[in-house]
Scaffold this active site. Structure first.
Site, PDB file in Angstrom:
ATOM      1  N   HIS A 149       5.723   4.303  14.072  1.00 48.16           N
ATOM      2  CA  HIS A 149       6.171   5.125  12.951  1.00 48.16           C
ATOM      3  C   HIS A 149       5.040   5.672  12.085  1.00 48.16           C
ATOM      4  O   HIS A 149       5.283   6.453  11.176  1.00 48.16           O
ATOM      5  CB  HIS A 149       7.090   4.307  12.041  1.00 48.16           C
ATOM      6  CG  HIS A 149       6.355   3.266  11.245  1.00 48.16           C
ATOM      7  ND1 HIS A 149       5.949   2.073  11.782  1.00 48.16           N
ATOM      8  CD2 HIS A 149       5.930   3.267   9.957  1.00 48.16           C
ATOM      9  CE1 HIS A 149       5.317   1.365  10.859  1.00 48.16           C
ATOM     10  NE2 HIS A 149       5.282   2.064   9.745  1.00 48.16           N
ATOM     11  N   ARG A 170       2.111   7.748  10.346  1.00 51.55           N
ATOM     12  CA  ARG A 170       1.873   9.184  10.226  1.00 51.55           C
ATOM     13  C   ARG A 170       0.750   9.657  11.144  1.00 51.55           C
ATOM     14  O   ARG A 170       0.810  10.732  11.729  1.00 51.55           O
ATOM     15  CB  ARG A 170       1.561   9.520   8.762  1.00 51.55           C
ATOM     16  CG  ARG A 170       1.409  10.994   8.486  1.00 51.55           C
ATOM     17  CD  ARG A 170       1.212  11.273   6.999  1.00 51.55           C
ATOM     18  NE  ARG A 170       2.475  11.199   6.266  1.00 51.55           N
ATOM     19  CZ  ARG A 170       2.830  10.181   5.484  1.00 51.55           C
ATOM     20  NH1 ARG A 170       2.043   9.139   5.349  1.00 51.55           N
ATOM     21  NH2 ARG A 170       3.985  10.194   4.859  1.00 51.55           N
ATOM     22  N   GLU A 173      -2.162   5.060   2.891  1.00 45.81           N
ATOM     23  CA  GLU A 173      -2.082   3.652   2.489  1.00 45.81           C
ATOM     24  C   GLU A 173      -3.430   3.054   2.103  1.00 45.81           C
ATOM     25  O   GLU A 173      -3.528   2.274   1.147  1.00 45.81           O
ATOM     26  CB  GLU A 173      -1.427   2.828   3.607  1.00 45.81           C
ATOM     27  CG  GLU A 173       0.057   3.088   3.796  1.00 45.81           C
ATOM     28  CD  GLU A 173       0.363   4.275   4.698  1.00 45.81           C
ATOM     29  OE1 GLU A 173       1.551   4.530   4.952  1.00 45.81           O
ATOM     30  OE2 GLU A 173      -0.591   4.948   5.142  1.00 45.81           O
ATOM     31  N   ASP A 185       0.791  -1.221   0.000  1.00 47.78           N
ATOM     32  CA  ASP A 185       0.000   0.000   0.000  1.00 47.78           C
ATOM     33  C   ASP A 185       0.826   1.276   0.000  1.00 47.78           C
ATOM     34  O   ASP A 185       0.344   2.336   0.362  1.00 47.78           O
ATOM     35  CB  ASP A 185      -0.914   0.000   1.229  1.00 47.78           C
ATOM     36  CG  ASP A 185      -0.159  -0.251   2.536  1.00 47.78           C
ATOM     37  OD1 ASP A 185       1.058  -0.020   2.581  1.00 47.78           O
ATOM     38  OD2 ASP A 185      -0.798  -0.684   3.513  1.00 47.78           O
ATOM     39  N   GLU A 209      -0.392  -8.893  -1.601  1.00 50.45           N
ATOM     40  CA  GLU A 209      -1.021  -8.427  -0.366  1.00 50.45           C
ATOM     41  C   GLU A 209      -2.221  -7.531  -0.690  1.00 50.45           C
ATOM     42  O   GLU A 209      -2.396  -6.444  -0.151  1.00 50.45           O
ATOM     43  CB  GLU A 209      -0.024  -7.701   0.546  1.00 50.45           C
ATOM     44  CG  GLU A 209      -0.503  -7.608   2.004  1.00 50.45           C
ATOM     45  CD  GLU A 209       0.502  -6.912   2.909  1.00 50.45           C
ATOM     46  OE1 GLU A 209       1.247  -7.624   3.603  1.00 50.45           O
ATOM     47  OE2 GLU A 209       0.548  -5.668   2.915  1.00 50.45           O
ATOM     48  N   HIS A 245      12.441   4.913  14.583  1.00 48.64           N
ATOM     49  CA  HIS A 245      12.383   5.204  13.151  1.00 48.64           C
ATOM     50  C   HIS A 245      13.209   6.445  12.830  1.00 48.64           C
ATOM     51  O   HIS A 245      13.374   7.339  13.667  1.00 48.64           O
ATOM     52  CB  HIS A 245      10.927   5.416  12.744  1.00 48.64           C
ATOM     53  CG  HIS A 245      10.678   5.298  11.269  1.00 48.64           C
ATOM     54  ND1 HIS A 245      10.884   6.335  10.393  1.00 48.64           N
ATOM     55  CD2 HIS A 245      10.231   4.262  10.517  1.00 48.64           C
ATOM     56  CE1 HIS A 245      10.574   5.958   9.170  1.00 48.64           C
ATOM     57  NE2 HIS A 245      10.172   4.699   9.214  1.00 48.64           N
TER      58      HIS A 245
END
Length: 375
Positions: A209, A211, A129, A93, A115, A242
């Site tokens: 990590h 957003r 995503e 994604d 996936e 990260h």
């Protein structure tokens, strides 16, 4: 047959490496690295010994997703013009996956989506995503759904069932391949600070990590982790941080210097798996860890409002705790305080795959019969 495999992030490498290996046994394969996450991408490429034939220069600090997408489309178009593949494979994604699929579609090259079918139903969670994978579903010729739940989501959107294959998730293939390379069951090159923490006592692994967890949410998570580490001094809390400054700044500012909480740089794939295997519990907003942890019988507290991977929740491996730190803390304490519940996971199969996903994808591309994953 010629297949172009596009990848640009660490998870894409992990989930496509065994697919690339399987394809190379029967077809011509070219790998294009988009450069979306250059530093962490190279770490993953090295873990699997992959050397892409094409490496694009697309990512610049501070650039918007639109600029990244524009540069990806331009770069992928040039690669497609040069290679002229029969298929383009994209995974998951990411912006790389969507742009590779769109560039292929606009050149009338068939797209295989690895996936496929993961959905939260909320275009803003995760962002971008959820939109990327939903849009890919409109242009893919073959949909490699990891589970029956993912296949059902595609069917509900009107995707022709004849174009859906339930393969299992390739991340389970990658785990099997990785563990086979560990001498005496321990990977080479585990950082000394991590080895020392694992030797010091039972551990909890933390990753964060996404957003949607930046800003005040990330700061609240850090304050919560400080409380948890103080309340559980018998545990070693290991947090590979990260590289994104939106993660690193608040984490190091609010959690630095705590005696039983190790802040370390992102670890290589083999070390990551070893940490999951030896952790008493994982706190994470990662999708991949939700799929990896069941192989080791390790529970996960998912720090997200939604997850597109409900199979682990349904099978008892994961708790979807959301972003409320009080709920997350209660979930952590519930898992840590119930050894019998944790131990019960070890005998259960991974609901995401059986290690044969890459073989099923190859068979589908060659139009050969293959039984679906039914886990």
């Amino acid at each position: 047959m010629k297949v172009l495999v596009a990848l640009g992030t660490r998870p894409e490498v992990i989930k496509l490496a065994t697919v690339i290996a399987a394809l190379k046994q029967r077809v011509e394969v070219t790998v294009c690295a988009s450069g979306q996450h250059r530093e962490m991408l190279q770490q993953a490429l090295d873990a699997f010994g992959l050397r892409p034939e094409h490496i694009l220069d697309t990512m610049s600090p501070g650039r918007s997703l639109n600029i990244l997408a524009a540069r990806l489309l331009e770069g992928m178009d040039a690669v497609l013009e040069q290679e002229r593949p029969d298929w383009v494979l994209a995974q998951g994604d990411t912006t790389t996956a969507f742009c590779a699929g769109l560039a292929a579609f606009q050149r009338q090259v068939r797209v295989g989506h690895v996936e496929a079918g993961l959905r939260t139903g909320d275009l803003n969670s995760p962002f971008p995503e959820e939109a990327n994978r939903s849009l890919l579903a409109r242009i893919a010729s073959l949909h490699f759904a990891p589970t029956r739940l993912a296949a059902q989501a595609l069917g509900a959107e009107g995707v022709d069932p004849a174009r859906i294959r339930v393969t299992g998730n390739t991340v389970v293939d990658a785990i099997h391949q990785a563990q086979a390379r560990w001498p005496a069951g321990i990977p080479l090159g585990i950082p000394t600070d991590i080895r020392a923490r694992l030797d010091a006592g039972p551990a909890v692994l933390v990753t964060c990590h996404r957003r949607e967890n930046f800003g005040s949410v990330m700061e609240a998570f850090c304050t919560m982790l400080a409380r948890l580490s103080e309340r559980h001094p018998e545990l070693q809390w290991i947090f590979p941080v990260h590289l994104n400054p939106a993660v690193r700044e608040p984490v190091h500012r609010l959690l630095g210097g705590r005696p039983n909480l190790l802040l370390t740089d992102p670890v290589d794939y083999h070390t990551s798996l070893y940490l999951i295997r030896h952790a008493r519990l994982v706190l994470s907003d990662s999708g991949g860890i939700q799929e990896e942890a069941p192989t080791f019988g390790t529970p996960v507290v998912v720090m997200r409002q939604h997850t597109e991977r409900m199979e682990g929740v349904h099978a008892g491996f994961a708790t979807l705790a959301g972003q409320d730190t009080e709920v997350i803390e209660r979930s952590v304490d519930a898992w840590l305080g119930d050894e019998a519940r944790r131990n019960s996971l070890r005998a259960r199969p991974n609901p995401y795959g059986d290690g044969q996903a890459s073989a099923r994808i190859l068979a589908a591309l060659l139009d050969e019969p293959c039984e679906d994953f039914r886990g």
